[in-house]
Motif scaffolding. Structure first.
Motif, PDB file in Angstrom:
ATOM      1  N   HIS A  56      62.412 -71.061 -48.692  1.00 39.41           N
ATOM      2  CA  HIS A  56      60.984 -71.068 -49.037  1.00 39.41           C
ATOM      3  C   HIS A  56      60.305 -69.726 -48.736  1.00 39.41           C
ATOM      4  CE1 HIS A  56      61.230 -75.722 -48.385  1.00 39.41           C
ATOM      5  NE2 HIS A  56      62.008 -75.281 -49.352  1.00 39.41           N
ATOM      6  N   GLN A  57      60.949 -68.668 -49.129  1.00 37.58           N
ATOM      7  CA  GLN A  57      60.375 -67.341 -48.954  1.00 37.58           C
ATOM      8  C   GLN A  57      59.239 -67.142 -49.967  1.00 37.58           C
ATOM      9  OE1 GLN A  57      63.525 -64.223 -48.023  1.00 37.58           O
ATOM     10  NE2 GLN A  57      64.795 -65.821 -48.902  1.00 37.58           N
ATOM     11  N   VAL A  58      58.184 -66.451 -49.548  1.00 38.61           N
ATOM     12  CA  VAL A  58      56.982 -66.325 -50.372  1.00 38.61           C
ATOM     13  C   VAL A  58      56.614 -64.856 -50.566  1.00 38.61           C
ATOM     14  CG1 VAL A  58      54.539 -66.897 -50.591  1.00 38.61           C
ATOM     15  CG2 VAL A  58      56.107 -68.535 -49.531  1.00 38.61           C
ATOM     16  N   ARG A  59      56.322 -64.506 -51.831  1.00 43.59           N
ATOM     17  CA  ARG A  59      55.798 -63.178 -52.155  1.00 43.59           C
ATOM     18  C   ARG A  59      54.430 -63.331 -52.815  1.00 43.59           C
ATOM     19  NH1 ARG A  59      59.186 -59.480 -55.959  1.00 43.59           N
ATOM     20  NH2 ARG A  59      57.504 -58.042 -55.398  1.00 43.59           N
ATOM     21  N   HIS A  60      53.528 -62.410 -52.509  1.00 35.96           N
ATOM     22  CA  HIS A  60      52.213 -62.395 -53.140  1.00 35.96           C
ATOM     23  C   HIS A  60      52.063 -61.111 -53.946  1.00 35.96           C
ATOM     24  CE1 HIS A  60      50.929 -65.878 -50.823  1.00 35.96           C
ATOM     25  NE2 HIS A  60      51.343 -65.271 -49.713  1.00 35.96           N
ATOM     26  N   ILE A  61      51.630 -61.246 -55.180  1.00 36.63           N
ATOM     27  CA  ILE A  61      51.346 -60.098 -56.036  1.00 36.63           C
ATOM     28  C   ILE A  61      49.853 -60.122 -56.344  1.00 36.63           C
ATOM     29  CG2 ILE A  61      51.799 -58.989 -58.250  1.00 36.63           C
ATOM     30  CD1 ILE A  61      54.511 -60.532 -58.272  1.00 36.63           C
ATOM     31  N   TYR A  62      49.128 -59.128 -55.866  1.00 35.46           N
ATOM     32  CA  TYR A  62      47.674 -59.083 -56.044  1.00 35.46           C
ATOM     33  C   TYR A  62      47.352 -58.298 -57.304  1.00 35.46           C
ATOM     34  CZ  TYR A  62      47.839 -60.859 -51.320  1.00 35.46           C
ATOM     35  OH  TYR A  62      48.116 -61.635 -50.220  1.00 35.46           O
ATOM     36  N   LEU A  63      46.613 -58.925 -58.206  1.00 37.71           N
ATOM     37  CA  LEU A  63      46.370 -58.346 -59.518  1.00 37.71           C
ATOM     38  C   LEU A  63      45.163 -57.419 -59.540  1.00 37.71           C
ATOM     39  CD1 LEU A  63      47.040 -61.524 -61.707  1.00 37.71           C
ATOM     40  CD2 LEU A  63      48.624 -59.639 -61.184  1.00 37.71           C
ATOM     41  N   ASN A  64      45.312 -56.336 -60.307  1.00 41.97           N
ATOM     42  CA  ASN A  64      44.223 -55.394 -60.582  1.00 41.97           C
ATOM     43  C   ASN A  64      43.590 -54.846 -59.304  1.00 41.97           C
ATOM     44  OD1 ASN A  64      44.550 -55.841 -63.415  1.00 41.97           O
ATOM     45  ND2 ASN A  64      43.429 -57.768 -63.168  1.00 41.97           N
ATOM     46  N   GLN A  65      44.432 -54.523 -58.343  1.00 40.70           N
ATOM     47  CA  GLN A  65      43.987 -53.916 -57.100  1.00 40.70           C
ATOM     48  C   GLN A  65      44.827 -52.680 -56.822  1.00 40.70           C
ATOM     49  OE1 GLN A  65      43.542 -56.520 -53.711  1.00 40.70           O
ATOM     50  NE2 GLN A  65      43.253 -58.329 -55.003  1.00 40.70           N
ATOM     51  N   LYS A  66      44.310 -51.811 -55.978  1.00 43.89           N
ATOM     52  CA  LYS A  66      45.048 -50.633 -55.562  1.00 43.89           C
ATOM     53  C   LYS A  66      45.787 -50.928 -54.259  1.00 43.89           C
ATOM     54  CE  LYS A  66      41.879 -47.253 -57.626  1.00 43.89           C
ATOM     55  NZ  LYS A  66      40.997 -46.079 -57.357  1.00 43.89           N
ATOM     56  N   HIS A  67      46.797 -50.129 -53.986  1.00 39.46           N
ATOM     57  CA  HIS A  67      47.498 -50.248 -52.713  1.00 39.46           C
ATOM     58  C   HIS A  67      46.560 -49.852 -51.563  1.00 39.46           C
ATOM     59  CE1 HIS A  67      51.616 -51.333 -53.509  1.00 39.46           C
ATOM     60  NE2 HIS A  67      51.735 -50.411 -54.461  1.00 39.46           N
ATOM     61  N   SER A  68      46.805 -50.429 -50.404  1.00 45.08           N
ATOM     62  CA  SER A  68      46.118 -49.987 -49.200  1.00 45.08           C
ATOM     63  C   SER A  68      46.496 -48.525 -48.932  1.00 45.08           C
ATOM     64  CB  SER A  68      46.528 -50.844 -48.000  1.00 45.08           C
ATOM     65  OG  SER A  68      46.339 -52.212 -48.266  1.00 45.08           O
ATOM     66  N   GLU A  69      45.651 -47.825 -48.206  1.00 45.52           N
ATOM     67  CA  GLU A  69      45.973 -46.430 -47.890  1.00 45.52           C
ATOM     68  C   GLU A  69      47.255 -46.330 -47.079  1.00 45.52           C
ATOM     69  OE1 GLU A  69      42.922 -44.082 -46.200  1.00 45.52           O
ATOM     70  OE2 GLU A  69      41.421 -44.571 -47.727  1.00 45.52           O
ATOM     71  N   ASN A  70      47.419 -47.227 -46.138  1.00 47.89           N
ATOM     72  CA  ASN A  70      48.633 -47.263 -45.311  1.00 47.89           C
ATOM     73  C   ASN A  70      49.107 -48.701 -45.192  1.00 47.89           C
ATOM     74  OD1 ASN A  70      48.799 -44.366 -44.331  1.00 47.89           O
ATOM     75  ND2 ASN A  70      46.742 -44.915 -43.608  1.00 47.89           N
ATOM     76  N   PRO A  71      49.869 -49.181 -46.192  1.00 50.14           N
ATOM     77  CA  PRO A  71      50.337 -50.568 -46.146  1.00 50.14           C
ATOM     78  C   PRO A  71      51.138 -50.855 -44.879  1.00 50.14           C
ATOM     79  CG  PRO A  71      50.768 -49.590 -48.293  1.00 50.14           C
ATOM     80  CD  PRO A  71      50.353 -48.473 -47.383  1.00 50.14           C
ATOM     81  N   LYS A  72      50.832 -51.965 -44.234  1.00 46.30           N
ATOM     82  CA  LYS A  72      51.590 -52.362 -43.051  1.00 46.30           C
ATOM     83  C   LYS A  72      52.993 -52.777 -43.488  1.00 46.30           C
ATOM     84  CE  LYS A  72      51.626 -55.616 -39.172  1.00 46.30           C
ATOM     85  NZ  LYS A  72      50.919 -56.750 -38.517  1.00 46.30           N
ATOM     86  N   PRO A  73      54.036 -52.167 -42.900  1.00 46.71           N
ATOM     87  CA  PRO A  73      55.399 -52.507 -43.325  1.00 46.71           C
ATOM     88  C   PRO A  73      55.694 -53.998 -43.170  1.00 46.71           C
ATOM     89  CG  PRO A  73      55.406 -50.513 -41.995  1.00 46.71           C
ATOM     90  CD  PRO A  73      54.022 -51.100 -41.885  1.00 46.71           C
ATOM     91  N   SER A  74      56.322 -54.569 -44.175  1.00 45.91           N
ATOM     92  CA  SER A  74      56.684 -55.986 -44.151  1.00 45.91           C
ATOM     93  C   SER A  74      57.950 -56.188 -44.982  1.00 45.91           C
ATOM     94  CB  SER A  74      55.539 -56.846 -44.691  1.00 45.91           C
ATOM     95  OG  SER A  74      55.271 -56.517 -46.045  1.00 45.91           O
ATOM     96  N   TRP A  75      58.556 -57.353 -44.867  1.00 43.81           N
ATOM     97  CA  TRP A  75      59.815 -57.623 -45.552  1.00 43.81           C
ATOM     98  C   TRP A  75      59.666 -57.501 -47.065  1.00 43.81           C
ATOM     99  CZ3 TRP A  75      64.561 -57.902 -43.589  1.00 43.81           C
ATOM    100  CH2 TRP A  75      64.701 -58.124 -42.219  1.00 43.81           C
ATOM    101  N   TYR A  76      58.574 -58.017 -47.605  1.00 47.99           N
ATOM    102  CA  TYR A  76      58.395 -58.004 -49.054  1.00 47.99           C
ATOM    103  C   TYR A  76      57.479 -56.875 -49.504  1.00 47.99           C
ATOM    104  CZ  TYR A  76      60.068 -62.629 -47.846  1.00 47.99           C
ATOM    105  OH  TYR A  76      60.781 -63.669 -47.299  1.00 47.99           O
ATOM    106  N   GLY A  77      56.958 -56.121 -48.561  1.00 47.37           N
ATOM    107  CA  GLY A  77      56.090 -55.020 -48.897  1.00 47.37           C
ATOM    108  C   GLY A  77      54.746 -55.486 -49.431  1.00 47.37           C
ATOM    109  N   GLU A  78      53.937 -54.535 -49.829  1.00 46.14           N
ATOM    110  CA  GLU A  78      52.640 -54.825 -50.442  1.00 46.14           C
ATOM    111  C   GLU A  78      52.795 -54.667 -51.954  1.00 46.14           C
ATOM    112  OE1 GLU A  78      48.403 -53.469 -49.082  1.00 46.14           O
ATOM    113  OE2 GLU A  78      49.136 -52.007 -50.571  1.00 46.14           O
ATOM    114  N   SER A  79      52.590 -55.767 -52.678  1.00 47.44           N
ATOM    115  CA  SER A  79      52.784 -55.766 -54.125  1.00 47.44           C
ATOM    116  C   SER A  79      51.458 -55.908 -54.851  1.00 47.44           C
ATOM    117  CB  SER A  79      53.712 -56.916 -54.544  1.00 47.44           C
ATOM    118  OG  SER A  79      55.013 -56.751 -54.016  1.00 47.44           O
ATOM    119  N   VAL A  80      51.178 -54.971 -55.746  1.00 53.87           N
ATOM    120  CA  VAL A  80      49.992 -55.048 -56.597  1.00 53.87           C
ATOM    121  C   VAL A  80      50.460 -55.004 -58.043  1.00 53.87           C
ATOM    122  CG1 VAL A  80      48.466 -54.004 -54.904  1.00 53.87           C
ATOM    123  CG2 VAL A  80      49.643 -52.546 -56.547  1.00 53.87           C
ATOM    124  N   GLY A  81      49.753 -55.729 -58.909  1.00 54.10           N
ATOM    125  CA  GLY A  81      50.205 -55.819 -60.284  1.00 54.10           C
ATOM    126  C   GLY A  81      49.096 -55.720 -61.302  1.00 54.10           C
TER     127      GLY A  81
END
Length: 277
Positions: free
Chosen positions: A144-169
């Motif tokens: 039950h691993q979960v990924r979130h893809i945030y639409l029409n947004q920019k990356h954070s200036e300094n994304p906090k490291p995580s297993w799935y990373g910061e995903s924008v679409g």
């Protein structure tokens, strides 16, 4: 092979056209149409990336053809791939030599670790897509691993490291483009099934679109992977998902399903170093 994996492969082989699982196009804004990927999909084919021909970028590490009666069980990567920097080539070669000697190199899903991007695209179990106006959520049946893809947004200036990373679409016509950064460097955080490592410079772009080929309709994902600390140049690859016949996510708990027939576990399990409460 694990029981859950056997079930998923069976489902993949019998994937059929079912009502309610095909992406449709929804209206949004002033007549703009947005592809809808909501539904249950399953990864088909071998659990590794397919190269894309005719492109200037490099190719993914591919599986070595091994002359052995156990060839089907040997996941040895071709360490001669020119995209690998010397220190990475040594790791892939060490893993391959171990595999050929029938000393399995355990991957994250073998050992109850999260499966990082982009390796998670090779998970051959069901993944559920839930699409909202500003977010897409992917739930993988495996643990039950979960990924979130945030639409029409920019990356954070300094994304906090995580297993799935910061995903924008965002959407480009009929294609969903997903940009992922901030993938943490950790034990079992690999980019492919051959134990290829990465650095904190890893950057992955996924492009999803509905297509039709000789296997019927499916969801194709092409990826571009770059990491100046690991690879000599970016490489590209693709994978294909098909609609899953069973329209649900079943319970798959890794710690209940991570043993071989002789009772031993698949690789080193994650251990909590500090109390949770």
């Amino acid at each position: 092979m694990k029981i859950s994996a056997m079930v998923s492969l069976a489902l993949a082989g019998t994937a059929i056209l079912c009502a309610g699982i095909w992406p449709v196009v929804a209206e949004e804004g002033a007549g703009a149409k947005v592809p809808q990927f909501t539904g249950f999909w399953v990864r088909t084919g071998e659990p590794m990336f397919e190269p894309i021909s005719g492109v200037p970028e490099g190719k993914p590490v591919e599986r070595l053809l091994v002359d052995s009666k156990d060839a089907e069980e040997i996941m040895a990567g071709d360490w001669s791939n020119p995209v690998l920097q010397p220190w990475v080539r040594d790791i892939v070669k060490k893993n391959a030599v171990s595999e050929i000697a029938l000393k399995h190199v355990y991957q994250a899903d073998d050992s109850c670790w999260p499966v990082a991007v982009p390796a998670i695209l090779n998970m051959r179990e069901v993944v559920q897509w839930t699409q909202e106006k500003d977010k897409i959520t992917l739930v993988y049946q495996r643990d039950h691993q979960v990924r979130h893809i945030y639409l029409n947004q920019k990356h954070s200036e300094n994304p906090k490291p995580s297993w799935y990373g910061e995903s924008v679409g965002h959407f480009e016509g009929d294609t969903l483009v997903v940009d992922t950064a901030g993938i943490k460097v950790a034990p079992m955080s690999f980019v492919d099934p051959f134990g290829t490592p990465h650095t904190d410079k890893l950057h992955v772009v996924e492009r999803y679109r509905v297509m039709t080929d000789e296997g019927g309709r499916g969801l194709e994902a092409s990826i571009r992977v770059e990491d100046s600390g690991t690879f000599t140049k970016p490489w590209v690859a693709k994978v294909v998902y098909r609609p899953n016949r069973v329209q649900e996510i079943v319970e798959v708990i890794c710690s209940e399903n991570n043993v071989t027939f002789d009772g031993s576990t698949f690789g080193p399990l994650p251990v909590e170093q500090t109390p949770q409460f």
